[in-house]
Design an enzyme around this catalytic site. Structure first.
Site, PDB file in Angstrom:
ATOM      1  N   SER A   1       0.999  -1.214   0.014  1.00 46.21           N
ATOM      2  CA  SER A   1       0.055  -0.102  -0.084  1.00 46.21           C
ATOM      3  C   SER A   1       0.752   1.401   0.026  1.00 46.21           C
ATOM      4  O   SER A   1       2.016   1.391   0.480  1.00 46.21           O
ATOM      5  CB  SER A   1      -0.791   0.007   1.334  1.00 46.21           C
ATOM      6  OG  SER A   1      -1.691  -1.136   1.251  1.00 46.21           O
TER       7      SER A   1
HETATM    8  N1  SAM Z   1      -0.536  -4.672   4.119  1.00 43.42           N
HETATM    9  C1  SAM Z   1       0.256  -4.859   2.986  1.00 43.42           C
HETATM   10  C2  SAM Z   1       1.621  -4.426   2.847  1.00 43.42           C
HETATM   11  O1  SAM Z   1       2.037  -3.600   3.575  1.00 43.42           O
HETATM   12  O2  SAM Z   1       2.330  -4.720   1.982  1.00 43.42           O
HETATM   13  C3  SAM Z   1      -0.467  -4.614   1.651  1.00 43.42           C
HETATM   14  C4  SAM Z   1      -1.629  -5.462   1.233  1.00 43.42           C
HETATM   15  S1  SAM Z   1      -1.961  -5.890  -0.351  1.00 43.42           S
HETATM   16  C5  SAM Z   1      -2.761  -4.213  -0.513  1.00 43.42           C
HETATM   17  C6  SAM Z   1      -3.744  -6.626   0.004  1.00 43.42           C
HETATM   18  C7  SAM Z   1      -3.252  -8.363   0.262  1.00 43.42           C
HETATM   19  O3  SAM Z   1      -4.493  -8.855   0.873  1.00 43.42           O
HETATM   20  C8  SAM Z   1      -2.681  -8.935  -0.698  1.00 43.42           C
HETATM   21  O4  SAM Z   1      -1.441  -9.523  -0.583  1.00 43.42           O
HETATM   22  C9  SAM Z   1      -3.594 -10.203  -0.776  1.00 43.42           C
HETATM   23  O5  SAM Z   1      -3.063 -11.322  -1.240  1.00 43.42           O
HETATM   24  C10 SAM Z   1      -4.363 -10.546   0.366  1.00 43.42           C
HETATM   25  N2  SAM Z   1      -5.351 -10.915   0.760  1.00 43.42           N
HETATM   26  C11 SAM Z   1      -6.758 -10.822  -0.309  1.00 43.42           C
HETATM   27  N3  SAM Z   1      -7.550 -11.609   0.040  1.00 43.42           N
HETATM   28  C12 SAM Z   1      -7.390 -11.985   1.242  1.00 43.42           C
HETATM   29  C13 SAM Z   1      -8.003 -12.903   2.331  1.00 43.42           C
HETATM   30  N4  SAM Z   1      -8.978 -13.399   2.300  1.00 43.42           N
HETATM   31  N5  SAM Z   1      -6.845 -13.332   3.242  1.00 43.42           N
HETATM   32  C14 SAM Z   1      -5.909 -13.041   3.577  1.00 43.42           C
HETATM   33  N6  SAM Z   1      -5.233 -12.051   2.646  1.00 43.42           N
HETATM   34  C15 SAM Z   1      -5.930 -11.676   1.555  1.00 43.42           C
END
Ligand code: SAM
Length: 211
Positions: free
Chosen positions: A57
């Site tokens: 993000s």
């Molecule tokens: N917080 C992160 C960082 O600091 O890099 C950025 C996260 S990214 C915007 C969103 C993440 O959510 C992705 O890696 C995606 O694979 C994960 N994601 C999507 N659906 C999910 C779920 N149901 N459970 C766990 N992770 C999930």
């Protein structure tokens, strides 16, 4: 931009309000959480690709979500969507040794890379990385003071509401209409009542649930 300039900009723009959040973001090396070829852009205020079709993000969003949830020293936090592990590391700095961050990622390769980096950078005892569908939370570690969801849900997952402590706060992007997401702040009162505040329009990758 360098790290100090970025943090100064986030303070000026109002995304960072508290000294401890500024200090946490000054401490965590964002360049360690992005692919090598993108390191020159680590202190630009924008999301960057981290592989597997996912992103780290933008720094302003990391700061904003931590401030919106009021994450503080000693908190037990659940993060859904570990991605690179950067957001978890910043929260680990804020909660300090008295708190803990549990973070869950559905893509095993990302979870593994994040775990390795967090351990290498010294966050191993303050952050625990799980692999799985975070829309179901982590029941064995619940309840949590704060829940941060970093992927957009179709609706607020019931299971996450259940795993929030009375008096707790969850910050979660919700897709209200196709292509239109709003960041919600969800309060659970001491007697368990739920109140939702809509904060601002946002753009996140989707929360992918197993069922
Ligand atoms: N917080 C992160 C960082 O600091 O890099 C950025 C996260 S990214 C915007 C969103 C993440 O959510 C992705 O890696 C995606 O694979 C994960 N994601 C999507 N659906 C999910 C779920 N149901 N459970 C766990 N992770 C999930």
């Amino acid at each position: 931009m360098n790290k100090e300039e970025l943090i100064a900009k986030l303070i000026r723009e109002g995304y960072i309000a508290r000294k401890e959040v500024a200090e946490a973001m000054l401490k965590v090396p964002r360049e360690e959480f992005v692919p090598e070829e993108l390191r020159p852009y680590a202190y630009e205020d924008r999301p960057l690709p981290i592989g597997e079709g996912q992103t780290i993000s933008a720094p302003h969003m990391v700061a904003y979500m931590i401030e919106a949830a009021g994450i503080k020293r000693g908190d037990k936090v659940l993060e859904v969507g570990t991605g690179s592990g950067y957001h978890a590391a910043v929260m680990a700095e804020v909660v300090g040794p008295e708190g803990h961050v549990f973070t869950i990622e559905r893509i095993p390769e990302l979870a593994e890379r994040a775990k390795e980096r967090l351990e290498r950078l010294g966050y191993g005892d303050r952050v625990t990385v799980y692999v799985g569908d975070g829309s179901k939370g982590i029941p064995e570690e619940a309840p949590f003071d704060k829940i941060i969801v970093t992927a957009a849900a179709k609706e607020i997952p019931e299971e996450l509401l259940r795993q929030l402590k009375p008096g707790g706060i969850m910050v979660i992007p919700v897709e209200e209409a196709p292509g239109f997401q709003v960041l919600y702040r969800v309060h659970k009162s001491p007697d368990g009542k739920i109140r939702i505040e809509k904060l601002l329009p946002v753009m996140f990758v989707p929360l992918v649930s197993d069922s």
